[in-house]
Each structure stands twice: as C-alpha cells, then as structure tokens.
Design a protein around this motif. Sequence first.
Motif, short mmCIF file in Angstrom:
data_model
loop_
_atom_site.label_atom_id
_atom_site.label_comp_id
_atom_site.label_asym_id
_atom_site.label_seq_id
_atom_site.Cartn_x
_atom_site.Cartn_y
_atom_site.Cartn_z
N TRP A 14 0.83 -1.21 0.00
CA TRP A 14 0.00 0.00 0.00
C TRP A 14 0.87 1.26 0.00
O TRP A 14 0.65 2.17 -0.79
N ALA A 15 1.86 1.33 0.90
CA ALA A 15 2.72 2.52 1.00
C ALA A 15 3.47 2.76 -0.31
O ALA A 15 3.59 3.90 -0.77
N ALA A 16 3.95 1.70 -0.93
CA ALA A 16 4.67 1.83 -2.20
C ALA A 16 3.73 2.36 -3.30
O ALA A 16 4.12 3.20 -4.11
N ALA A 17 2.49 1.88 -3.32
CA ALA A 17 1.51 2.36 -4.31
C ALA A 17 1.20 3.84 -4.09
O ALA A 17 1.07 4.61 -5.05
N GLU A 18 1.10 4.26 -2.82
CA GLU A 18 0.88 5.68 -2.51
C GLU A 18 2.06 6.52 -3.01
O GLU A 18 1.87 7.57 -3.61
N GLU A 19 3.28 6.05 -2.77
CA GLU A 19 4.46 6.80 -3.22
C GLU A 19 4.50 6.94 -4.74
O GLU A 19 4.98 7.94 -5.25
N ARG A 20 4.01 5.93 -5.44
CA ARG A 20 3.99 5.98 -6.91
C ARG A 20 2.77 6.74 -7.44
O ARG A 20 2.71 7.03 -8.64
N ALA A 25 -3.30 0.29 -8.62
CA ALA A 25 -2.93 -0.59 -7.51
C ALA A 25 -3.74 -0.27 -6.26
O ALA A 25 -4.22 -1.18 -5.58
N LEU A 26 -3.92 1.02 -5.96
CA LEU A 26 -4.68 1.40 -4.77
C LEU A 26 -6.13 0.95 -4.88
O LEU A 26 -6.71 0.47 -3.90
N ALA A 27 -6.72 1.07 -6.06
CA ALA A 27 -8.10 0.63 -6.27
C ALA A 27 -8.23 -0.87 -6.00
O ALA A 27 -9.21 -1.33 -5.41
N ALA A 28 -7.23 -1.64 -6.41
CA ALA A 28 -7.26 -3.08 -6.20
C ALA A 28 -7.10 -3.44 -4.72
O ALA A 28 -7.57 -4.50 -4.29
N LEU A 29 -6.48 -2.57 -3.95
CA LEU A 29 -6.24 -2.83 -2.53
C LEU A 29 -7.44 -2.45 -1.66
O LEU A 29 -7.55 -2.93 -0.53
N ALA A 30 -8.32 -1.58 -2.14
CA ALA A 30 -9.41 -1.04 -1.33
C ALA A 30 -10.75 -1.67 -1.66
O ALA A 30 -11.04 -1.99 -2.81
N THR A 31 -11.58 -1.81 -0.62
CA THR A 31 -12.95 -2.30 -0.83
C THR A 31 -13.78 -1.21 -1.50
O THR A 31 -13.42 -0.02 -1.46
N TRP A 49 -10.80 9.29 -2.56
CA TRP A 49 -9.47 8.90 -2.11
C TRP A 49 -8.55 8.65 -3.30
O TRP A 49 -7.41 9.12 -3.33
N LEU A 50 -9.05 7.94 -4.30
CA LEU A 50 -8.25 7.67 -5.49
C LEU A 50 -8.01 8.94 -6.30
O LEU A 50 -6.93 9.11 -6.87
N ALA A 51 -8.99 9.82 -6.34
CA ALA A 51 -8.90 11.05 -7.15
C ALA A 51 -7.86 12.03 -6.61
O ALA A 51 -7.50 12.99 -7.30
N ARG A 52 -7.33 11.80 -5.39
CA ARG A 52 -6.31 12.70 -4.84
C ARG A 52 -5.13 12.83 -5.78
O ARG A 52 -4.45 13.84 -5.80
N TYR A 53 -4.85 11.78 -6.55
CA TYR A 53 -3.68 11.78 -7.42
C TYR A 53 -3.97 12.30 -8.83
O TYR A 53 -3.06 12.46 -9.62
N ASP A 54 -5.24 12.57 -9.14
CA ASP A 54 -5.60 13.07 -10.47
C ASP A 54 -4.86 14.36 -10.79
O ASP A 54 -4.82 15.28 -9.97
N GLY A 55 -4.28 14.42 -11.96
CA GLY A 55 -3.63 15.63 -12.43
C GLY A 55 -2.46 16.09 -11.59
O GLY A 55 -2.10 17.26 -11.63
N GLY A 56 -1.91 15.21 -10.79
CA GLY A 56 -0.76 15.57 -9.97
C GLY A 56 -1.10 16.44 -8.77
O GLY A 56 -0.21 17.07 -8.19
N GLU A 57 -2.39 16.48 -8.38
CA GLU A 57 -2.78 17.30 -7.22
C GLU A 57 -2.06 16.86 -5.95
O GLU A 57 -1.65 17.68 -5.15
#
Length: 132
Positions: A14-20, A25-31, A49-57
């Motif tokens: 999980w932490a590695a997916a967050e760093e990337r 990967a995060l979607a596959a880890l979460a219910t 939660w997943l959208a936090r990474y959209d567009g580099g935000e």
Amino acid sequence: MSTEEQVREFGRVWAAAEERGDTVALAALATDGFRLVGPLGFVLDRDQWLARYDGGELVTEKLGWTEVEVRDFGGTAIAIGVHEQVATHRGNPVNGRFRATHVLVREDGRWRLAGIHLSPIGAPFVPGGDRR
C-alpha cells in the motif's frame, strides 16, 4: 504466513503504491465501501481517495508505515501504526506524522483495505496529570 505478516506485507505494498501515485494498484487494494478519515476530520470515499492523485494534485514523495501493531479478528484485521509522509497537495506541503488505524477485511481469500483513520500524534496521556 501469519495474519500479522500478511497485514504488514499489505502495508508495504500500500505505502509503495501511494508513493507511486498508482491509483490502479490502490483501487485493487481497497474495498468498494472504503472510507478515509483524514487528520482534520474530513471523510473521503473510495473514489475521492483515489482522485487525490488526479492531475498531480497530490504527490507523495515518501510514505512510512512503521510501529505497526496488528490485531487479528478472523475476517477482519486492525493495524495501528505511524504514518509519516513527505508530500504536497496542489503544490502545498502536507508533510506529517500521524497515528493511523487501518481496517482490513478478507475478501475472496485476500486482504483489502476498508478504512483508514489518521490522527495527529500529540503528547502521551499521563494518568492524573494536568489536563489543561
């Protein structure tokens, strides 16, 4: 592998997916019903939660998941540890060190993340101490 070992490995993945910023990967880890309670009390559903990474935000440069204690309740596991991040959101630093509770549930024979709750780490409670 014990539940504790499985949950600790899950945390590393999980932490590695967050760093990337790896939302696949995060979607596959979460219910589907995943919820995050942030350190200021806001709540994000899985899509938010997943959208936090959209567009580099959100850019997570480093995410540590340490001091983890795992409690096994059969189909549910609770992991309490320290979440330490170096990150920016919309160009603003959002670095922090938080006490984090991860709730994991076993679905189809694998662990999935159902919730995360983050709290700022304050001074330790001292019974009978000054509470002002």
